[in-house]
Scaffold this motif. Structure first.
Motif, PDB file in Angstrom:
ATOM      1  N   LEU A   1       0.834  -1.202   0.000  1.00  0.00           N
ATOM      2  CA  LEU A   1       0.000   0.000   0.000  1.00  0.00           C
ATOM      3  C   LEU A   1       0.870   1.254   0.000  1.00  0.00           C
ATOM      4  CD1 LEU A   1      -2.939  -0.871   2.443  1.00  0.00           C
ATOM      5  CD2 LEU A   1      -3.082  -0.418  -0.014  1.00  0.00           C
ATOM      6  N   SER A   2       1.911   1.246   0.835  1.00  0.00           N
ATOM      7  CA  SER A   2       2.785   2.420   0.936  1.00  0.00           C
ATOM      8  C   SER A   2       3.494   2.696  -0.385  1.00  0.00           C
ATOM      9  CB  SER A   2       3.812   2.222   2.055  1.00  0.00           C
ATOM     10  OG  SER A   2       3.192   2.096   3.317  1.00  0.00           O
ATOM     11  N   ILE A   3       4.111   1.680  -0.948  1.00  0.00           N
ATOM     12  CA  ILE A   3       4.889   1.899  -2.167  1.00  0.00           C
ATOM     13  C   ILE A   3       3.971   2.151  -3.363  1.00  0.00           C
ATOM     14  CG2 ILE A   3       5.078  -0.524  -2.902  1.00  0.00           C
ATOM     15  CD1 ILE A   3       7.876   2.147  -2.974  1.00  0.00           C
ATOM     16  N   GLY A   4       2.806   1.503  -3.385  1.00  0.00           N
ATOM     17  CA  GLY A   4       1.873   1.723  -4.484  1.00  0.00           C
ATOM     18  C   GLY A   4       1.359   3.157  -4.520  1.00  0.00           C
ATOM     19  N   ILE A   5       0.946   3.664  -3.362  1.00  0.00           N
ATOM     20  CA  ILE A   5       0.456   5.043  -3.303  1.00  0.00           C
ATOM     21  C   ILE A   5       1.603   6.023  -3.551  1.00  0.00           C
ATOM     22  CG2 ILE A   5      -0.672   6.769  -1.844  1.00  0.00           C
ATOM     23  CD1 ILE A   5      -2.080   4.462  -0.411  1.00  0.00           C
ATOM     24  N   ALA A   6       2.811   5.675  -3.090  1.00  0.00           N
ATOM     25  CA  ALA A   6       3.968   6.547  -3.324  1.00  0.00           C
ATOM     26  C   ALA A   6       4.225   6.732  -4.812  1.00  0.00           C
ATOM     27  CB  ALA A   6       5.201   5.975  -2.634  1.00  0.00           C
ATOM     28  N   TRP A   7       4.195   5.620  -5.577  1.00  0.00           N
ATOM     29  CA  TRP A   7       4.434   5.735  -7.016  1.00  0.00           C
ATOM     30  C   TRP A   7       3.281   6.455  -7.713  1.00  0.00           C
ATOM     31  CZ3 TRP A   7       8.930   5.723  -8.962  1.00  0.00           C
ATOM     32  CH2 TRP A   7       9.943   4.892  -8.483  1.00  0.00           C
ATOM     33  N   ALA A   8       2.041   6.233  -7.248  1.00  0.00           N
ATOM     34  CA  ALA A   8       0.894   6.946  -7.836  1.00  0.00           C
ATOM     35  C   ALA A   8       1.018   8.447  -7.580  1.00  0.00           C
ATOM     36  CB  ALA A   8      -0.411   6.403  -7.252  1.00  0.00           C
ATOM     37  N   ALA A   9       1.416   8.812  -6.350  1.00  0.00           N
ATOM     38  CA  ALA A   9       1.597  10.226  -6.029  1.00  0.00           C
ATOM     39  C   ALA A   9       2.746  10.825  -6.832  1.00  0.00           C
ATOM     40  CB  ALA A   9       1.856  10.389  -4.531  1.00  0.00           C
ATOM     41  N   THR A  10       3.756  10.025  -7.117  1.00  0.00           N
ATOM     42  CA  THR A  10       4.878  10.502  -7.934  1.00  0.00           C
ATOM     43  C   THR A  10       4.408  10.845  -9.345  1.00  0.00           C
ATOM     44  OG1 THR A  10       6.456   9.172  -6.667  1.00  0.00           O
ATOM     45  CG2 THR A  10       7.143   9.895  -8.856  1.00  0.00           C
ATOM     46  N   ALA A  11       3.542  10.006  -9.907  1.00  0.00           N
ATOM     47  CA  ALA A  11       3.000  10.297 -11.233  1.00  0.00           C
ATOM     48  C   ALA A  11       2.224  11.611 -11.230  1.00  0.00           C
ATOM     49  CB  ALA A  11       2.095   9.148 -11.681  1.00  0.00           C
ATOM     50  N   VAL A  12       1.424  11.830 -10.183  1.00  0.00           N
ATOM     51  CA  VAL A  12       0.679  13.091 -10.071  1.00  0.00           C
ATOM     52  C   VAL A  12       1.645  14.256  -9.942  1.00  0.00           C
ATOM     53  CG1 VAL A  12      -0.967  14.395  -8.662  1.00  0.00           C
ATOM     54  CG2 VAL A  12      -1.329  11.952  -9.071  1.00  0.00           C
ATOM     55  N   TYR A  13       2.698  14.064  -9.164  1.00  0.00           N
ATOM     56  CA  TYR A  13       3.713  15.104  -8.964  1.00  0.00           C
ATOM     57  C   TYR A  13       4.323  15.553 -10.297  1.00  0.00           C
ATOM     58  CZ  TYR A  13       8.509  16.685  -7.744  1.00  0.00           C
ATOM     59  OH  TYR A  13       9.710  17.357  -7.657  1.00  0.00           O
ATOM     60  N   PHE A  14       4.600  14.600 -11.187  1.00  0.00           N
ATOM     61  CA  PHE A  14       5.207  14.946 -12.479  1.00  0.00           C
ATOM     62  C   PHE A  14       4.193  15.517 -13.470  1.00  0.00           C
ATOM     63  CE2 PHE A  14       8.708  12.217 -11.037  1.00  0.00           C
ATOM     64  CZ  PHE A  14       9.799  12.951 -11.468  1.00  0.00           C
ATOM     65  N   LEU A  15       2.941  15.127 -13.340  1.00  0.00           N
ATOM     66  CA  LEU A  15       1.944  15.529 -14.331  1.00  0.00           C
ATOM     67  C   LEU A  15       1.153  16.775 -13.947  1.00  0.00           C
ATOM     68  CD1 LEU A  15       0.509  12.000 -15.215  1.00  0.00           C
ATOM     69  CD2 LEU A  15       2.111  13.368 -16.576  1.00  0.00           C
ATOM     70  N   ALA A  16       1.145  17.127 -12.675  1.00  0.00           N
ATOM     71  CA  ALA A  16       0.350  18.274 -12.213  1.00  0.00           C
ATOM     72  C   ALA A  16       0.982  19.589 -12.671  1.00  0.00           C
ATOM     73  CB  ALA A  16       0.243  18.247 -10.693  1.00  0.00           C
ATOM     74  N   PRO A  17       0.194  20.655 -12.763  1.00  0.00           N
ATOM     75  CA  PRO A  17       0.743  21.971 -13.119  1.00  0.00           C
ATOM     76  C   PRO A  17       1.843  22.397 -12.144  1.00  0.00           C
ATOM     77  CG  PRO A  17      -1.645  21.999 -13.221  1.00  0.00           C
ATOM     78  CD  PRO A  17      -1.273  20.690 -12.611  1.00  0.00           C
ATOM     79  N   ALA A  18       2.877  23.018 -12.685  1.00  0.00           N
ATOM     80  CA  ALA A  18       4.036  23.406 -11.870  1.00  0.00           C
ATOM     81  C   ALA A  18       3.625  24.305 -10.711  1.00  0.00           C
ATOM     82  CB  ALA A  18       5.073  24.105 -12.742  1.00  0.00           C
ATOM     83  N   TRP A  19       4.118  23.954  -9.537  1.00  0.00           N
ATOM     84  CA  TRP A  19       3.919  24.726  -8.312  1.00  0.00           C
ATOM     85  C   TRP A  19       2.445  24.834  -7.897  1.00  0.00           C
ATOM     86  CZ3 TRP A  19       8.239  24.991  -5.817  1.00  0.00           C
ATOM     87  CH2 TRP A  19       9.447  25.087  -6.520  1.00  0.00           C
TER      88      TRP A  19
ATOM     89  N   THR B   1      14.086  19.403 -16.533  1.00  0.00           N
ATOM     90  CA  THR B   1      13.212  19.811 -15.422  1.00  0.00           C
ATOM     91  C   THR B   1      12.706  18.601 -14.658  1.00  0.00           C
ATOM     92  OG1 THR B   1      12.482  21.794 -16.596  1.00  0.00           O
ATOM     93  CG2 THR B   1      11.067  20.992 -14.828  1.00  0.00           C
ATOM     94  N   GLN B   2      12.307  17.573 -15.375  1.00  0.00           N
ATOM     95  CA  GLN B   2      11.831  16.367 -14.713  1.00  0.00           C
ATOM     96  C   GLN B   2      12.948  15.681 -13.929  1.00  0.00           C
ATOM     97  OE1 GLN B   2      10.275  14.545 -18.313  1.00  0.00           O
ATOM     98  NE2 GLN B   2       8.166  14.831 -17.600  1.00  0.00           N
ATOM     99  N   LEU B   3      14.167  15.759 -14.461  1.00  0.00           N
ATOM    100  CA  LEU B   3      15.301  15.180 -13.748  1.00  0.00           C
ATOM    101  C   LEU B   3      15.531  15.917 -12.426  1.00  0.00           C
ATOM    102  CD1 LEU B   3      17.511  13.023 -14.012  1.00  0.00           C
ATOM    103  CD2 LEU B   3      18.978  14.774 -15.023  1.00  0.00           C
ATOM    104  N   LEU B   4      15.436  17.233 -12.459  1.00  0.00           N
ATOM    105  CA  LEU B   4      15.583  18.013 -11.228  1.00  0.00           C
ATOM    106  C   LEU B   4      14.443  17.720 -10.254  1.00  0.00           C
ATOM    107  CD1 LEU B   4      16.733  21.466 -12.642  1.00  0.00           C
ATOM    108  CD2 LEU B   4      18.116  19.802 -11.371  1.00  0.00           C
ATOM    109  N   MET B   5      13.252  17.521 -10.782  1.00  0.00           N
ATOM    110  CA  MET B   5      12.115  17.173  -9.931  1.00  0.00           C
ATOM    111  C   MET B   5      12.353  15.827  -9.237  1.00  0.00           C
ATOM    112  SD  MET B   5       8.933  18.317 -12.388  1.00  0.00           S
ATOM    113  CE  MET B   5       7.693  17.557 -11.309  1.00  0.00           C
ATOM    114  N   ALA B   6      12.879  14.876  -9.996  1.00  0.00           N
ATOM    115  CA  ALA B   6      13.169  13.565  -9.418  1.00  0.00           C
ATOM    116  C   ALA B   6      14.242  13.674  -8.346  1.00  0.00           C
ATOM    117  CB  ALA B   6      13.614  12.600 -10.512  1.00  0.00           C
ATOM    118  N   TYR B   7      15.265  14.487  -8.621  1.00  0.00           N
ATOM    119  CA  TYR B   7      16.321  14.678  -7.629  1.00  0.00           C
ATOM    120  C   TYR B   7      15.756  15.283  -6.349  1.00  0.00           C
ATOM    121  CZ  TYR B   7      20.803  15.872  -5.532  1.00  0.00           C
ATOM    122  OH  TYR B   7      21.868  15.951  -4.676  1.00  0.00           O
ATOM    123  N   ALA B   8      14.897  16.295  -6.490  1.00  0.00           N
ATOM    124  CA  ALA B   8      14.320  16.949  -5.318  1.00  0.00           C
ATOM    125  C   ALA B   8      13.517  15.962  -4.484  1.00  0.00           C
ATOM    126  CB  ALA B   8      13.442  18.121  -5.756  1.00  0.00           C
ATOM    127  N   LEU B   9      12.740  15.104  -5.145  1.00  0.00           N
ATOM    128  CA  LEU B   9      11.927  14.128  -4.420  1.00  0.00           C
ATOM    129  C   LEU B   9      12.811  13.121  -3.694  1.00  0.00           C
ATOM    130  CD1 LEU B   9       9.207  12.881  -3.712  1.00  0.00           C
ATOM    131  CD2 LEU B   9       9.265  11.647  -5.896  1.00  0.00           C
TER     132      LEU B   9
END
Length: 380
Positions: free
Chosen positions: A61-79, A251-259
């Motif tokens: 549950l933890s890892i599944g929701i984490a990856w789902a939230a990561t997808a939202v993080y990359f796809l959502a409007p910046a900031w 930009t996505q690479l920097l986003m991944a690094y930040a996460l």
């Protein structure tokens, strides 16, 4: 005071307290242990049964929701609020899922093997933190190594000037760079150079917070390490190909690094409240290791988020290292209720993360440079 209590509590145990034969930790105790410790062992002797269902459900549950939230993080409007919220959810749940590495290294040989493999597949390889790199954790529970320069998870921050704590915290944002260099450059190069390989196996193959820790990686696990190194390198090659073809932007690479940096930093900061960190490198008995550790007893949203998978009961974990995380809360309730008021067990509790860290910082502020215990670590 606590050491005097340890030495003096030799009264016979009540007949109602018996040592459970099923307790794996019984192998690490002796009749010379203080009476309160023998009593505590009897109180919790039935809490060593590990529930695979709890482990699998919690982790998936933890890892599944984490990856789902990561997808939202990359796809959502910046900031946007959605992106920031997804970032926070992903980091907290990656942190929670990641702390199962601590449970995995405490599994008896042959137990829940596929849990460790699945953990590597879903978390260890993608975040460049395969669990075999944490094998050094056994030294952290050793009476020979705990609280010394040979303990990869201990720095004498409370017995050193405040600048040492600042230096420790300053490393946190750089942790992803260390892992990238380890698995993307040093590991693969060392396959072709024996001298470099020995250095990599000694200096860069353990998950540690003590930068002075040096111990060669166990030969019996070396083939396992090489396999996960190859998987991590293949993962990085695939990522590099996506960057080269512009399927992944800068930009996505920097986003991944930040996460990743934020997620690793959560554990780095949490670690400040795990121990007193006032050791000067001398050997400690099992009971003394426990006294040097901390339970966070106050319940708050920060405790829940910053101390997942039983980490809030770190002193209790050092008392009974093989007890599964899902039983630590019940063990703490029993011990808090049944042990007498003058038991050293009660002295390990702190109301909050801030109370524990406040003590560390106060002690560090009062430590002069010429009295720094870190000198012994550097000498190592």
């Amino acid at each position: 005071m606590l050491h005097q209590e340890l030495a003096g509590m030799n009264a016979p145990l009540p007949p109602s307290f018996t040592i459970a034969a099923t307790s794996p930790d019984a192998l690490h105790f002796s009749n010379r242990d203080p009476a309160w410790l023998r009593q505590a062992r009897g109180i919790v002797g039935d809490l060593y049964v590990r529930s695979p269902a709890i482990y699998w459900t919690d982790f998936l549950l933890s890892i599944g929701i984490a990856w789902a939230a990561t997808a939202v993080y990359f796809l959502a409007p910046a900031w946007s609020a959605l992106q920031i919220g997804a970032f926070l959810v992903a980091s907290v749940l990656f942190f929670r899922a990641g702390t199962f590495i601590h449970e995995i290294v405490h599994f008896p040989p042959g137990q829940m093997v596929w849990f460790g493999r699945t953990w590597n597949l879903l978390q260890g390889i993608p975040l460049l933190m395969p669990w075999v790199m944490y094998r050094n954790h056994v030294d952290h529970h050793s009476a020979k190594h705990f609280g010394s320069p040979d303990d990869g998870e201990y720095l004498p921050l409370a017995a050193s000037p405040l600048r040492e704590t600042v230096k420790y915290l300053a490393q946190a944002p750089l942790l992803p760079i260390f892992t990238l260099v380890r698995f993307g450059i040093l590991g693969p190069l060392s396959w072709f150079h024996r001298g470099l390989r020995e250095w990599v196996l000694t200096a860069t193959s353990a998950a540690v917070s003590n930068p002075y820790y040096r111990k060669r990686f166990p030969k019996r696990e070396q083939s396992h390490l090489t396999l996960v190194e190859a998987l991590c390198f293949a993962y990085l090659i695939a990522l590099a190909a996506l960057i080269y073809t512009r399927a992944v932007s800068g930009t996505q690479l920097l986003m991944a690094y930040a996460l990743m940096a934020w997620t690793l930093s959560l554990n780095w900061v949490r670690n400040l409240a795990a121990h007193r960190y006032d050791s000067r490198g001398d050997r400690m008995s099992h009971a003394e290791q426990f006294i040097n550790s901390i339970n966070i007893t106050g319940q708050s949203w920060l405790t829940v988020l910053l101390f997942p998978v039983g980490l809030r009961y770190h002193a209790l974990h050092h008392l009974f290292p093989t007890m599964p995380y899902h039983n630590l809360g019940e063990a703490h309730r029993r011990l808090s209720s049944a042990l007498p008021p003058d038991s050293p067990y009660h002295g390990t509790g702190r109301d909050s993360f801030f109370a524990a860290v406040g003590e560390l910082l106060a002690a560090a502020r009062d430590t002069r440079a010429e009295d720094s215990a870190m000198t012994r670590w550097r000498g190592r």
